[in-house]
Design a protein around this motif. Structure first.
Motif, PDB file in Angstrom:
ATOM      1  N   ARG A 274       0.848  -1.201   0.000  1.00  0.00           N
ATOM      2  CA  ARG A 274       0.000   0.000   0.000  1.00  0.00           C
ATOM      3  C   ARG A 274       0.878   1.244   0.000  1.00  0.00           C
ATOM      4  N   GLU A 275       0.245   2.369  -0.208  1.00  0.00           N
ATOM      5  CA  GLU A 275       0.974   3.634  -0.188  1.00  0.00           C
ATOM      6  C   GLU A 275       1.638   3.832   1.173  1.00  0.00           C
ATOM      7  N   GLY A 276       2.905   4.215   1.137  1.00  0.00           N
ATOM      8  CA  GLY A 276       3.640   4.447   2.378  1.00  0.00           C
ATOM      9  C   GLY A 276       4.388   3.227   2.889  1.00  0.00           C
ATOM     10  N   ASP A 277       4.170   2.060   2.257  1.00  0.00           N
ATOM     11  CA  ASP A 277       4.835   0.845   2.747  1.00  0.00           C
ATOM     12  C   ASP A 277       6.349   0.878   2.549  1.00  0.00           C
ATOM     13  N   LEU A 278       6.816   1.442   1.429  1.00  0.00           N
ATOM     14  CA  LEU A 278       8.261   1.526   1.219  1.00  0.00           C
ATOM     15  C   LEU A 278       8.902   2.385   2.304  1.00  0.00           C
TER      16      LEU A 278
END
Length: 333
Positions: A274-278
């Motif tokens: 999901r967005e922000g996982d990295l």
């Protein structure tokens, strides 16, 4: 010597010292990648071979042979062999990884198709074995054939290990020894063999290539989380998006608490990103110091590579190979 004095990077100094030999290698590569009946073969091959790669592996073969006093013609055949094996594996890798970029350019499978990439890779493997046979050395054939099998084995192992949180550092090292270090080690070892070097020097060349290849791959994996697209020739975070368990992540998983492990299971094993996982992954790696620990591992392998060279004759090529080990890890030092 003017060029060598003004060129700072060790691979550039190697290229300058080996310029005549490399011209012969490049000529042989162009000659052998030709195909009378299938013009797509040289088209696809040229796209990758002429993409501006450093030709590091063939230069290592030439340098090892010259360092050990070789003055015959077959180090050129072996250097071309090594480059063909490397190019074939890249063509296959990009299909397996569904990559869209290599050395900052679109991949062959993107420009043509997967079938062309696989079949041209097969052609280059066949060409590489023809070149090996021409040296007349069964020992050389044995080393490079074993390396080719080890490379394939490493890639297959990676398929099962890449998204399994049970993958530990021992398995990672097996993968790296297969997919990267095997060809580095073979490249330097066959240079010593063709030069009829002493057995302990041939073994030292193998150890040098093995350690250098491991350091090289660890740095590559580390830069995926801290490099720039321009430096690494792919997008930062690609390994994370492709759910690859590389050393920084393996170390983070090993140090993870229950909540962190659930995160890694979701993004790597289940592929639910999901967005922000990295950014979260980077935060966890920073918390546990895994990027610094991975950097230390790369520096340790580079030190092993330099140590192996001590058994080889004093020579400016030996100095360049030693500097090459430093250069490989310089970007993270």
């Amino acid at each position: 010597m003017g060029l060598m004095e003004t060129t700072n990077k060790p691979h550039d100094r190697l290229a300058a010292w080996l310029a005549e030999d490399m011209a012969s290698v490049n000529g042989l590569i162009r000659e052998r990648m030709a195909s009378e009946h299938a013009p797509r073969i040289p088209e696809v091959t040229a796209h990758l071979v002429e993409a501006g790669g450093k030709r590091l592996r063939p230069m290592m073969t030439l340098a090892a042979a010259r360092l050990c006093g070789y003055d015959g013609p077959y180090h050129v055949h072996l250097a071309a062999t090594v480059e063909f094996i490397h190019t074939a594996t890249l063509l296959h890798d990009d299909v397996v990884d569904e990559s869209a970029q290599r050395r900052g350019r679109p991949t062959a499978n993107l420009l043509w198709d997967n079938k062309s990439s696989v079949l041209v890779g097969d052609y280059l493997f066949a060409r590489s074995f023809q070149l090996m046979v021409e040296t007349g050395s069964l020992r050389v054939l044995d080393i490079l054939a074993n390396a080719s099998a080890t490379i394939a084995e490493g890639e297959v192992l990676q398929l099962s290990a890449a998204q399994d949180l049970a993958t530990d550092e021992d398995i990672y090292l097996k993968v790296v020894r297969g997919k990267t270090a095997a060809l580095f080690a073979a490249a330097t070892e066959v240079g010593g063999v063709i030069a009829a070097a002493a057995p302990e020097q041939i073994a030292a060349l193998h150890r040098y290539g093995d350690a250098l290849g491991i350091a090289f791959q660890i740095v590559d994996d580390l830069l995926d989380y801290g490099g720039t697209t321009q430096v690494i020739g792919k997008n930062v975070g690609d390994d994370f998006r492709e759910r690859k368990l590389t050393l920084p992540v393996i170390k983070a998983v090993a140090a993870a608490d229950e909540e962190e492990r659930a995160f890694w299971s979701r993004v790597i094993e289940k592929g639910d990103q999901r967005e922000g996982d990295l950014e979260r992954a980077m935060e966890l790696m920073a918390r546990h110091g895994t990027l610094a620990a991975t950097r230390d591992a790369a520096l340790g392998w580079a030190a092993q590579a330099k140590s192996a060279l001590e058994l080889l004759p004093a020579h400016e090529l030996r100095d360049m190979l030693r500097d090459l080990a430093d250069y490989v890890v310089e970007r993270v030092a």
